[in-house]
Design a protein around this motif. Structure first.
Motif, PDB file in Angstrom:
ATOM      1  N   ALA A   1      -7.322   8.288  -7.816  1.00 29.01           N
ATOM      2  CA  ALA A   1      -6.011   8.578  -7.235  1.00 29.01           C
ATOM      3  C   ALA A   1      -5.949  10.009  -6.750  1.00 29.01           C
ATOM      4  O   ALA A   1      -6.714  10.874  -7.193  1.00 29.01           O
ATOM      5  CB  ALA A   1      -4.912   8.323  -8.270  1.00 29.01           C
ATOM      6  N   ASP A   2      -5.022  10.278  -5.859  1.00 27.70           N
ATOM      7  CA  ASP A   2      -4.793  11.619  -5.344  1.00 27.70           C
ATOM      8  C   ASP A   2      -4.418  12.529  -6.512  1.00 27.70           C
ATOM      9  O   ASP A   2      -3.402  12.310  -7.169  1.00 27.70           O
ATOM     10  CB  ASP A   2      -3.648  11.577  -4.325  1.00 27.70           C
TER      11      ASP A   2
ATOM     12  N   ASN B   1     -10.438   3.809  -7.585  1.00 23.94           N
ATOM     13  CA  ASN B   1     -11.140   4.571  -6.554  1.00 23.94           C
ATOM     14  C   ASN B   1     -10.870   6.064  -6.636  1.00 23.94           C
ATOM     15  O   ASN B   1     -11.406   6.837  -5.836  1.00 23.94           O
ATOM     16  CB  ASN B   1     -10.734   4.062  -5.166  1.00 23.94           C
TER      17      ASN B   1
ATOM     18  N   GLU C   1      -0.893  13.911  -6.592  1.00 20.07           N
ATOM     19  CA  GLU C   1       0.122  12.927  -6.946  1.00 20.07           C
ATOM     20  C   GLU C   1       0.167  12.732  -8.450  1.00 20.07           C
ATOM     21  O   GLU C   1       1.226  12.606  -9.049  1.00 20.07           O
ATOM     22  CB  GLU C   1      -0.181  11.603  -6.241  1.00 20.07           C
TER      23      GLU C   1
ATOM     24  N   GLU D   1      -6.122  -0.560  -7.794  1.00 20.36           N
ATOM     25  CA  GLU D   1      -7.254  -0.290  -6.901  1.00 20.36           C
ATOM     26  C   GLU D   1      -7.354   1.192  -6.586  1.00 20.36           C
ATOM     27  O   GLU D   1      -8.449   1.771  -6.559  1.00 20.36           O
ATOM     28  CB  GLU D   1      -7.078  -1.095  -5.614  1.00 20.36           C
ATOM     29  N   SER D   2      -6.200   1.827  -6.372  1.00 18.21           N
ATOM     30  CA  SER D   2      -6.179   3.255  -6.085  1.00 18.21           C
ATOM     31  C   SER D   2      -6.710   4.061  -7.262  1.00 18.21           C
ATOM     32  O   SER D   2      -7.479   5.014  -7.095  1.00 18.21           O
ATOM     33  CB  SER D   2      -4.749   3.691  -5.746  1.00 18.21           C
TER      34      SER D   2
ATOM     35  N   ALA E   1       2.624   1.567  -3.433  1.00 21.29           N
ATOM     36  CA  ALA E   1       1.667   1.939  -4.474  1.00 21.29           C
ATOM     37  C   ALA E   1       1.271   3.406  -4.355  1.00 21.29           C
ATOM     38  O   ALA E   1       1.168   4.120  -5.356  1.00 21.29           O
ATOM     39  CB  ALA E   1       0.428   1.046  -4.379  1.00 21.29           C
ATOM     40  N   HIS E   2       1.061   3.863  -3.123  1.00 22.67           N
ATOM     41  CA  HIS E   2       0.655   5.253  -2.906  1.00 22.67           C
ATOM     42  C   HIS E   2       1.757   6.220  -3.330  1.00 22.67           C
ATOM     43  O   HIS E   2       1.483   7.311  -3.840  1.00 22.67           O
ATOM     44  CB  HIS E   2       0.305   5.466  -1.436  1.00 22.67           C
TER      45      HIS E   2
ATOM     46  N   SER F   1       0.836  -1.207   0.000  1.00 23.75           N
ATOM     47  CA  SER F   1       0.000   0.000   0.000  1.00 23.75           C
ATOM     48  C   SER F   1       0.869   1.254   0.000  1.00 23.75           C
ATOM     49  O   SER F   1       0.592   2.223  -0.721  1.00 23.75           O
ATOM     50  CB  SER F   1      -0.928   0.005   1.217  1.00 23.75           C
TER      51      SER F   1
ATOM     52  N   LYS G   1      -2.443  -2.885  -5.846  1.00 23.25           N
ATOM     53  CA  LYS G   1      -2.813  -1.756  -4.988  1.00 23.25           C
ATOM     54  C   LYS G   1      -2.916  -0.472  -5.805  1.00 23.25           C
ATOM     55  O   LYS G   1      -3.807   0.354  -5.577  1.00 23.25           O
ATOM     56  CB  LYS G   1      -1.772  -1.578  -3.881  1.00 23.25           C
ATOM     57  N   ARG G   2      -2.011  -0.316  -6.754  1.00 20.53           N
ATOM     58  CA  ARG G   2      -2.035   0.876  -7.608  1.00 20.53           C
ATOM     59  C   ARG G   2      -3.296   0.903  -8.461  1.00 20.53           C
ATOM     60  O   ARG G   2      -3.950   1.942  -8.597  1.00 20.53           O
ATOM     61  CB  ARG G   2      -0.780   0.879  -8.495  1.00 20.53           C
TER      62      ARG G   2
END
Length: 264
Positions: A246-247, A244, A250, A240-241, A204-205, A201, A237-238
């Motif tokens: 992404a920021d 949903n 970022e 999934e981000s 990926a973030h 996580s 994880k990436r």
């Protein structure tokens, strides 16, 4: 106490066994303040045919550390009739001994964390304050993980998996831990899944931060290629981000400067 003989012994440096806290070992109190200086004039107990204690030979020289039986006896990774595990035996002095084959591969300094956890349920700096103590707590978690993993101490590994989430990690330290955890062979414990979830996580973030980091970007990509499970977990994880949302900050940062084909 019956079964224990005490003698006073002069030594040139202090020795530690059982539940001596790391804060004391490092010259700190439990509140992170300097503690009273340790003296080399100590009382050393010698067990005389007592079955209320367990001796643990540690390291290549088999230096003995002694625990109360209650701190060791009911640990299923040391003995469990259901799985056939039994690393406890009576030695030639009629004293219980933990005869685990991996103890010889654990350094005494790292075993100190094991000793603390067995006696206190915790280890190392409890509430690190400031960047220096935070960095030290991270190093302690890494050393403790390696030692606990050798002994398959699933409860301690889970404790570490929870503890790391309350520390401030930099990108290089997380990548180091990722390599340590993902290169592990043998049976996978629940703690491994907990740690891998946290690591993947985090990576990926901060994916684009790693990619664009001139110091560790190449190393990050190299590790992903050499550790397929890590690569899979990070990209899952990436993905999934991204699904949903992404920021946006970022994403904007990741587009700045662009990437050459050699970067991927």
């Amino acid at each position: 106490m019956k079964g224990i003989c005490h003698k006073k012994q002069q030594e040139t440096r202090p020795r530690f066994s059982g539940g001596v806290g790391l804060d004391q070992l490092l010259g700190r109190s439990s509140f992170g303040q300097p503690s009273a200086a340790l003296t080399s004039d100590i009382i050393e107990g010698r067990i005389c045919e007592s079955k209320d204690f367990v001796q643990v030979p540690v390291g290549p020289d088999g230096e003995i550390r002694t625990f109360q039986k209650k701190d060791v006896w009911s640990r299923p990774y040391f003995q469990d009739s259901r799985t056939g595990i039994n690393h406890l035996r009576l030695n030639e002095d009629n004293i219980w001994e933990l005869a685990h084959p991996q103890l010889v591969h654990i350094e005494l300094d790292d075993f100190q964390f094991i000793a603390e956890y067995l006696t206190d349920g915790e280890f190392g700096l409890r509430n690190p304050e400031g960047p220096d103590q935070n960095k030290e707590a991270i190093a302690q978690c890494v050393s403790a993980w390696e030692a606990a993993e050798k002994l398959a101490m699933d409860d301690m590994l889970e404790h570490i998996s929870e503890k790391v989430r309350f520390l401030e990690w930099d990108n290089e330290d997380v990548l180091t831990v990722a390599i340590l955890v993902y290169r592990t062979g043998g049976p996978s414990l629940h703690a491994h899944e907990m740690m891998k979830d946290w690591i993947s996580s985090f990576l990926a973030h901060h994916f684009w931060v790693y990619i664009k980091d001139e110091a560790i970007g190449h190393y990050f990509r190299k590790r992903l290629r050499r550790l397929p499970e890590l690569e899979r977990d990070v990209f899952e994880k990436r993905a999934e981000s991204l699904r949903n949302g992404a920021d946006p900050d970022e994403d904007v940062e990741s587009d700045e400067g662009g990437l050459d084909d050699d970067d991927l």
